[in-house]
Design a protein around this motif. Sequence first.
Motif, short mmCIF file in Angstrom:
data_model
loop_
_atom_site.label_atom_id
_atom_site.label_comp_id
_atom_site.label_asym_id
_atom_site.label_seq_id
_atom_site.Cartn_x
_atom_site.Cartn_y
_atom_site.Cartn_z
N GLN A 112 -9.55 9.43 1.85
CA GLN A 112 -8.39 10.28 1.57
C GLN A 112 -7.27 9.39 1.04
OE1 GLN A 112 -7.65 12.37 5.59
NE2 GLN A 112 -9.47 11.11 5.89
N PRO A 113 -6.33 9.94 0.28
CA PRO A 113 -5.21 9.12 -0.21
C PRO A 113 -4.32 8.68 0.97
CG PRO A 113 -5.38 11.19 -1.45
CD PRO A 113 -6.30 11.30 -0.28
N GLY A 114 -3.78 7.49 0.85
CA GLY A 114 -2.77 7.05 1.80
C GLY A 114 -3.28 6.38 3.05
N HIS A 124 0.69 4.28 -2.70
CA HIS A 124 0.51 5.66 -2.25
C HIS A 124 1.65 6.55 -2.77
CE1 HIS A 124 -0.73 9.06 0.00
NE2 HIS A 124 0.22 8.99 0.91
N SER A 164 0.83 -1.21 0.00
CA SER A 164 0.00 0.00 0.00
C SER A 164 0.87 1.26 0.00
CB SER A 164 -0.97 -0.03 1.19
OG SER A 164 -0.27 -0.17 2.41
N VAL A 204 -4.74 3.32 3.61
CA VAL A 204 -4.31 1.93 3.80
C VAL A 204 -2.84 1.89 4.19
CG1 VAL A 204 -4.06 -0.34 2.72
CG2 VAL A 204 -6.05 1.07 2.16
N ALA A 205 -2.04 2.70 3.51
CA ALA A 205 -0.59 2.73 3.81
C ALA A 205 -0.36 3.20 5.25
CB ALA A 205 0.13 3.65 2.82
#
Lengths: 286, 286, 286, 286
Positions: D16-18, C28, C24, D20-21
């Motif tokens: 929002q992006p990111g 990203h 992930s 999961v990371a």
Amino acid sequence: MSDTDVGRLLVSCRDQPGLVAAISSFLHAHNATIVQSDQDTTDPEGGHFVMRLVFRLPGLEEALEELTAEFGEEVADRYDITFRLRIAAERTRVAVFVSKLDHCLLDLLWRQRRGELGVDIVQVVSNHPDLADEVARFGVPYAHIPITRDTKDIAEKQQIELLAGRVDLVVLARYMQILTGGFLDALGVPAINIHHSFLPAFVGAGPYAQAKERGVKLVGATAHYVTEDLDQGPIIEQDVARVSHRDTVADITRRGADVERSVLARAVAAHCADRVVITGRTTLVF
Amino acid sequence: MSDTDVGRLLVSCRDQPGLVAAISSFLHAHNATIVQSDQDTTDPEGGHFVMRLVFRLPGLEEALEELTAEFGEEVADRYDITFRLRIAAERTRVAVFVSKLDHCLLDLLWRQRRGELGVDIVQVVSNHPDLADEVARFGVPYAHIPITRDTKDIAEKQQIELLAGRVDLVVLARYMQILTGGFLDALGVPAINIHHSFLPAFVGAGPYAQAKERGVKLVGATAHYVTEDLDQGPIIEQDVARVSHRDTVADITRRGADVERSVLARAVAAHCADRVVITGRTTLVF
Amino acid sequence: MSDTDVGRLLVSCRDQPGLVAAISSFLHAHNATIVQSDQDTTDPEGGHFVMRLVFRLPGLEEALEELTAEFGEEVADRYDITFRLRIAAERTRVAVFVSKLDHCLLDLLWRQRRGELGVDIVQVVSNHPDLADEVARFGVPYAHIPITRDTKDIAEKQQIELLAGRVDLVVLARYMQILTGGFLDALGVPAINIHHSFLPAFVGAGPYAQAKERGVKLVGATAHYVTEDLDQGPIIEQDVARVSHRDTVADITRRGADVERSVLARAVAAHCADRVVITGRTTLVF
Amino acid sequence: MSDTDVGRLLVSCRDQPGLVAAISSFLHAHNATIVQSDQDTTDPEGGHFVMRLVFRLPGLEEALEELTAEFGEEVADRYDITFRLRIAAERTRVAVFVSKLDHCLLDLLWRQRRGELGVDIVQVVSNHPDLADEVARFGVPYAHIPITRDTKDIAEKQQIELLAGRVDLVVLARYMQILTGGFLDALGVPAINIHHSFLPAFVGAGPYAQAKERGVKLVGATAHYVTEDLDQGPIIEQDVARVSHRDTVADITRRGADVERSVLARAVAAHCADRVVITGRTTLVF
């Protein structure tokens, strides 16, 4: 109309012309009104005739014995018919055999208490003592008859003595012992077993582990009449539940248990409502 | 035994004593052997009697007209019976109405070609030209009769003229127009509709969008006879499919389409096999 | 957002700490937003890690080659990962093998036309000429390659030549020939078969006749990957339909056909959406 | 690996992006290995992000408080995340409300005893005394709190006092009283109800009688979160069973009862395994 005025007649014989007319005319002549009937022939040529009728007849309870005798003389003898004639509300006397797993047994006991199955569970028999307390709460006698390889003969004799003349049906509700042919003969009433797989898949032991190993997407359960050939008796009812790769053998076993108890309850209810007829290796279920 | 020797009799009347005996004795007296029968009474007291019989009678095709007349005189008149007596292999002549969606129509055409439904689709009628080529490939005439609010009367007249005397059943296979009471009267044969929801949930337009919005976990389809009251006709068959939050309205619509086509096919097959009897707002399906 | 901005990544490797974070974080860092992901481990200790991700990345189409290379270097090499990275809207190129029965083939062709399965059916191959016209109507090439015991080798060579480099998947839609191990090796892409029973019940020929003979109450169908061991490949999808004693073998075959076509369509759709991962003899289906 | 080393994290926030990371990197940095995860976004643009993770972390029990605090500071605050982090084996404390019908209650008590649902049933509450003995056998306290129109306020206060701080979930297992908005607010934990119909069909009283009257071919049950709007809360699980014209309202009620108990058990199990997230009027069920 009293509950005891409704009767049920189940008829089975070699197919011949005029059977429906003969049976229904007999009932009409004896003042019975048919309220539901199903009839089928396994093969239009040379097949087997099966019919199930529900009728009402004011005063049936008093008239039943005579009606049965007359049906025998006037109809059954003439066409070589096997039949069962009884009051629909009459309850089937059942002995449930169980080992340690409670889900099928409890479901039957609950349903009996709710008046669902048309049964009186008159005896529970187990080769283990584990479920005695649970069964006592329902007011049903629990006989613990242990079985080892050496005592199987004696145990079966004890079981027969316990049940003789007291039951119309034996239900194996996850009973982990094989019944011998001698036992079945001595028993003299039908026995229904619940097998924890979608037969004929996964015959034998550990079907849920087999199912996991094979990666099937559905697991099932099968209720069948018990014959000497293990897992080969005529099938009464089957059902399945969906499983996925996320399910462990324990998960599958749990889902399977839900299917087992509902399949067994449906099979017992069908049998006790005279809806099941055995024809050779298979059944007709009305 | 020839295929045309098998007949089917569907009987419906006020419940009275002796009906099964009278009907089966009539058949027996006319050399017919009953191979399958189902009979039911909607209410044991003052209810409606319904019976469906399958019988074989060598030479039925030639004897049908006379048999029908005699059944009328000897049985039906006496008990005020409504009945339908016909050769079981006789195919029901069907017109399919459709708009633009092809899944239900194509499934019916495929099944007809495979000989599954007991139907001859003699005409497709559509308010759009889109599916003309597809239908042509099956060798079935396609009538494009456009409908606007102003031309509805004229269009319905055209439809009636096209179908008069040619069909025994109309099937609405996702036909997006409401049939008027006048049309149904003029048509004079039953019409079956497929509604894309589990009625009575999501009556009206856009049921799959409604289902998504309400977050249901199952979507369904309902086949019912068409009456003037939209979506209120007697239900013949229903089924459902599981959906999840991951399914978009488009996904749900696709899953629903699979249910629609199979529910409609089963309803048409049941109707054409004389398995469905309307009693008031509901149906008996044997 | 353009359709080609949505990507799909399927990852499979030995389980190790930090895999979800590494995968992930990589996405990203490359400006991809994950919109859906499923991950599972076959066994918490020493098991197999499988993950499926759907993400959007503006300009994915242009970036795909570089992204793939970088994922290989930065993530896959480090963890010894097998992966498939592609644009979600990319269609799987499919060859359908068929003999004479049309129901599974037609259902696939029709669903393709509706855009349901994520496939392009680029070739139909048959050992019989019967379905050529039907397939032609869908604009798909039809190769009639007859097979006798003596010509099996030659026929398989012809099939391989015909398909080499043109397909990503072969679907056996009631193809009544066994594929040899040599053929499967030469083919180099997966093959999915529909077996007309609920495997492992009724392995082999004539399963519906076997089902009737055994008196089962449900019949099923199984879609599985093809391996050299007939009917033993990893199962993708299964389903069942209820049958009764009234159903003839022909009736059961028809009901089974409905299950076959829907099970096969679901299996093909799942495979083409990268939802299926083979682990040993079984599959994970997300 | 100890049972208390497996944790579960349920995350919900604006997409929002990111995400999961960030979440998986946090777990990895804290020595947790993810063994299963599911993530979804209700809408790729401007939607709601939901993720459920199962992980193992040796010594989780001791580390839980600190881990929770750090996840709050390092991740949740930054992304405005709502989350629940707990030991997977932790049992949900449940109060079951019931009136007189025992089937749903007994099924829950029995499943709890088998260890199936991940719950501790700590209290049964009823407006009737009927089921007290039955519940006593499972060793669960039974509070009989009668309710009349005039005493509803007082009764609800008694219930709140009884349950305050003792339960994480209330389950209405055929409880024939409407909960007021004030009660739900004071309760402060979610409540799940089983409605005995396939909602939104047959809202309100007597759904099985309504189903018979309408002639439907399937009856269902719906488990949903309780809101002030009766029968309008977010649906968790639904299922159906087939019925026919032969079934009386009593038969339909019995079949429905089987569906009710299994739907309710599945809904409770899903809730207690942190598989259900409410989004507006609907739910996501992983």
